[in-house]
Design an enzyme around this catalytic site. Sequence first.
Site, PDB file in Angstrom:
ATOM      1  N   ARG A  72       3.431   6.189  12.231  1.00  0.00           N
ATOM      2  CA  ARG A  72       2.268   5.302  12.054  1.00  0.00           C
ATOM      3  C   ARG A  72       1.614   4.893  13.379  1.00  0.00           C
ATOM      4  O   ARG A  72       1.131   3.771  13.527  1.00  0.00           O
ATOM      5  CB  ARG A  72       2.668   4.022  11.300  1.00  0.00           C
ATOM      6  CG  ARG A  72       3.043   4.249   9.858  1.00  0.00           C
ATOM      7  CD  ARG A  72       1.852   4.781   9.062  1.00  0.00           C
ATOM      8  NE  ARG A  72       2.082   4.652   7.639  1.00  0.00           N
ATOM      9  CZ  ARG A  72       2.716   5.577   6.909  1.00  0.00           C
ATOM     10  NH1 ARG A  72       3.160   6.695   7.468  1.00  0.00           N
ATOM     11  NH2 ARG A  72       2.886   5.383   5.612  1.00  0.00           N
ATOM     12  N   SER A  97       0.338   0.343   1.801  1.00  0.00           N
ATOM     13  CA  SER A  97       1.383  -0.476   2.429  1.00  0.00           C
ATOM     14  C   SER A  97       0.726  -1.487   3.355  1.00  0.00           C
ATOM     15  O   SER A  97      -0.002  -1.103   4.255  1.00  0.00           O
ATOM     16  CB  SER A  97       2.304   0.393   3.277  1.00  0.00           C
ATOM     17  OG  SER A  97       2.897   1.385   2.503  1.00  0.00           O
ATOM     18  N   GLU A 114       0.667  -3.204   8.729  1.00  0.00           N
ATOM     19  CA  GLU A 114       0.277  -1.829   9.015  1.00  0.00           C
ATOM     20  C   GLU A 114      -1.248  -1.751   9.010  1.00  0.00           C
ATOM     21  O   GLU A 114      -1.843  -0.930   9.685  1.00  0.00           O
ATOM     22  CB  GLU A 114       0.864  -0.921   7.930  1.00  0.00           C
ATOM     23  CG  GLU A 114       0.762   0.542   8.252  1.00  0.00           C
ATOM     24  CD  GLU A 114       0.481   1.376   7.022  1.00  0.00           C
ATOM     25  OE1 GLU A 114      -0.623   1.257   6.461  1.00  0.00           O
ATOM     26  OE2 GLU A 114       1.367   2.147   6.642  1.00  0.00           O
TER      27      GLU A 114
HETATM   28  N1  EPU Z   1      11.705  -0.529  -2.592  1.00  0.00           N
HETATM   29  C1  EPU Z   1      12.169  -1.588  -3.320  1.00  0.00           C
HETATM   30  N2  EPU Z   1      11.257  -2.448  -3.862  1.00  0.00           N
HETATM   31  C2  EPU Z   1       9.927  -2.277  -3.706  1.00  0.00           C
HETATM   32  C3  EPU Z   1       9.454  -1.187  -2.947  1.00  0.00           C
HETATM   33  C4  EPU Z   1      10.366  -0.306  -2.406  1.00  0.00           C
HETATM   34  O1  EPU Z   1      13.367  -1.777  -3.498  1.00  0.00           O
HETATM   35  O2  EPU Z   1       9.169  -3.099  -4.212  1.00  0.00           O
HETATM   36  C5  EPU Z   1      12.684   0.444  -2.071  1.00  0.00           C
HETATM   37  C6  EPU Z   1      12.594   1.743  -2.881  1.00  0.00           C
HETATM   38  O3  EPU Z   1      13.440   1.716  -3.963  1.00  0.00           O
HETATM   39  C7  EPU Z   1      13.011   2.778  -1.884  1.00  0.00           C
HETATM   40  C8  EPU Z   1      12.567   2.191  -0.555  1.00  0.00           C
HETATM   41  O4  EPU Z   1      12.324   0.812  -0.756  1.00  0.00           O
HETATM   42  O5  EPU Z   1      14.412   2.925  -1.871  1.00  0.00           O
HETATM   43  C9  EPU Z   1      11.329   2.881   0.010  1.00  0.00           C
HETATM   44  O6  EPU Z   1      10.255   2.786  -0.909  1.00  0.00           O
HETATM   45  P1  EPU Z   1       9.187   3.984  -1.121  1.00  0.00           P
HETATM   46  O7  EPU Z   1       9.867   5.276  -1.189  1.00  0.00           O
HETATM   47  O8  EPU Z   1       8.309   3.550  -2.217  1.00  0.00           O
HETATM   48  O9  EPU Z   1       8.401   4.066   0.230  1.00  0.00           O
HETATM   49  P2  EPU Z   1       7.965   2.979   1.287  1.00  0.00           P
HETATM   50  O10 EPU Z   1       8.877   3.014   2.441  1.00  0.00           O
HETATM   51  O11 EPU Z   1       7.819   1.675   0.597  1.00  0.00           O
HETATM   52  C10 EPU Z   1       6.414   4.601   2.618  1.00  0.00           C
HETATM   53  C11 EPU Z   1       5.003   4.572   3.139  1.00  0.00           C
HETATM   54  C12 EPU Z   1       4.007   4.829   2.020  1.00  0.00           C
HETATM   55  C13 EPU Z   1       4.317   6.186   1.420  1.00  0.00           C
HETATM   56  C14 EPU Z   1       5.761   6.146   0.898  1.00  0.00           C
HETATM   57  C15 EPU Z   1       6.204   7.439   0.295  1.00  0.00           C
HETATM   58  C16 EPU Z   1       5.092   3.038   5.024  1.00  0.00           C
HETATM   59  C17 EPU Z   1       4.719   1.705   5.581  1.00  0.00           C
HETATM   60  N3  EPU Z   1       4.755   3.280   3.766  1.00  0.00           N
HETATM   61  O12 EPU Z   1       6.528   3.502   1.717  1.00  0.00           O
HETATM   62  O13 EPU Z   1       2.709   4.858   2.586  1.00  0.00           O
HETATM   63  O14 EPU Z   1       3.421   6.504   0.391  1.00  0.00           O
HETATM   64  O15 EPU Z   1       6.658   5.832   1.996  1.00  0.00           O
HETATM   65  O16 EPU Z   1       6.543   8.364   1.282  1.00  0.00           O
HETATM   66  O17 EPU Z   1       5.665   3.846   5.755  1.00  0.00           O
HETATM   67  C18 EPU Z   1       0.712   3.634   2.980  1.00  0.00           C
HETATM   68  O18 EPU Z   1       0.926   3.793   4.177  1.00  0.00           O
HETATM   69  O19 EPU Z   1      -0.300   3.010   2.562  1.00  0.00           O
HETATM   70  C19 EPU Z   1       1.680   4.127   2.014  1.00  0.00           C
HETATM   71  C20 EPU Z   1       1.575   3.877   0.733  1.00  0.00           C
END
Ligand code: EPU
Length: 346
Positions: free
Chosen positions: A173, A246, A342
Site C-alpha cells: 500500500r 478498507s 488507508e
Molecule cells: N476479519 C474479521 N472480521 C472482519 C473482517 C476481517 O475477523 O470484520 C478477518 C477475516 O476473517 C480474515 C482476516 O480478517 O481472516 C482478513 O480479512 P480479509 O481477507 O477480508 O482481508 P483484509 O485484510 O480485511 C485486505 C485488503 C482489501 C482486499 C482484501 C482481500 C487491506 C487494508 N485491505 O483486506 O483491500 O480486498 O485484503 O485480499 O490490505 C481495499 O484496500 O479497499 C480493500 C478492500
Amino acid sequence: MICFTTFELMNFLENFSLKKHNTFGIDAKAKYFSEFISVSELKDILNSEIYSNNKTFVLGEGSNILLTKDFEGLIMHNKINGICILEDHENSIIVEVGGGVNWNDFVMWSVSQELSGIENLALIPGTVGASPVQNIGAYGMEVKESISKVHAFNIKTRKSEIFSNEDCNFEYRNSIFKGEVKNKFIITKVEFELSKTPLNKTTYGAIQEELKTLNLRENPKNIAKAVINIRSRKLPDPQVLGNSGSFFKNPIIKTERFNKLKKEFPNIVGYKISETKTKLAAGWLIDNAGLKGYRKGDAGVHKNQALVLVNYGNASGQDIINLSKKVQHTILEKYGIAIEPEVNLL
Ligand code: EPU
C-alpha cells in the site's frame, strides 16, 4: 490545404458539489473543478491563473479519499482514456492505459483478451492512474507485479517523465508517489506487462472454494468472476452504501509481539511477511473489539467487514473522522496497536 483545429475552452466549474465524485458520497464542495482528457489539456490547466492562485488536488474516481470539509481550491479530474497495445511478445504483451480509465474496466478488458496478471484485482474501485500510488492489492496479488512503467507529469518542470517499476519504490500500500515525490507529479498513463500464460493465483482466501461452487476451472476470466462474487458478498457497493473500501491499513508488527498477542487472543489473525514481521488483520482487531456493525448517526462500521467504514446517507466527513478516531482509540486501548487510515483525508 487549410486545416482547422477544434478545441474546447478550458472549463472551470465553480462551487462544484463533489458528492458524485467520491465513493463515500460526502456532499462537500470544491471552489473550482476542471477535467483533463490529455496531457495537453493538463498543461493548459497548469498554465491557468486559477491553478496558480489556488491549492490543488488531482482526483480520479474519489474511491480512496475522505472529504473532511469543502475544498477551498481547484480539483483536477483525470479523464485520460485509452488502452493501447505497445508490444506483442511470445509470452506477454505491453499495454499502455490512460490514467482516467476505470480500473475494473481495464481488468475486464485484460481477462477478455485472456491475459493474466491483474485478474485477482477485479472490482477494486478507482482508476488506473491511482493504482500505482498505493500499489493496490487483493487476494494475493499486487499491481506492482504487472506495472512496467508509470508516465507522470512533473508539475515543476512541466515535462512528462517515466518511472520504471524499480523507480516506483513499491511496498505494501505504498510507493514513491505517496512519499518522496508526493504532489510533485500527476500520473497520466501506466504501462503494464500482462502474461499470456495464466498465473492462476488461487491459494489466497476463498478463490478456490468459489471456483468449485461455481463449477469453473482456473483461468483469468473465471478467477476474476470468483473475486467479484467474493468481494460483492463482503464489501458494500458504493452505489448503494457510501464507502471507500478498507478504511484502515493492516498494521505490520514484530512477530515477537504478535506471538505475545496470540497468547492473550488465540484467534488473532496475522500473516508472516518476513523473518521478523507479521501483518495483522485490522478487520479482525476491530471485529473482536465488538465494533463490527457499530453505528453513530449516519456513520458506521460495516456489518460484514469491520475494516470498512460506511456512510448510511448523510454523514459528513467529520462524522466519519470521529468514528475512525473512536475505532483507533478502542484498538489502541485493547491491543496496544495503533492503526492508521488507508484512505487519504482531504
Ligand atoms: N476479519 C474479521 N472480521 C472482519 C473482517 C476481517 O475477523 O470484520 C478477518 C477475516 O476473517 C480474515 C482476516 O480478517 O481472516 C482478513 O480479512 P480479509 O481477507 O477480508 O482481508 P483484509 O485484510 O480485511 C485486505 C485488503 C482489501 C482486499 C482484501 C482481500 C487491506 C487494508 N485491505 O483486506 O483491500 O480486498 O485484503 O485480499 O490490505 C481495499 O484496500 O479497499 C480493500 C478492500
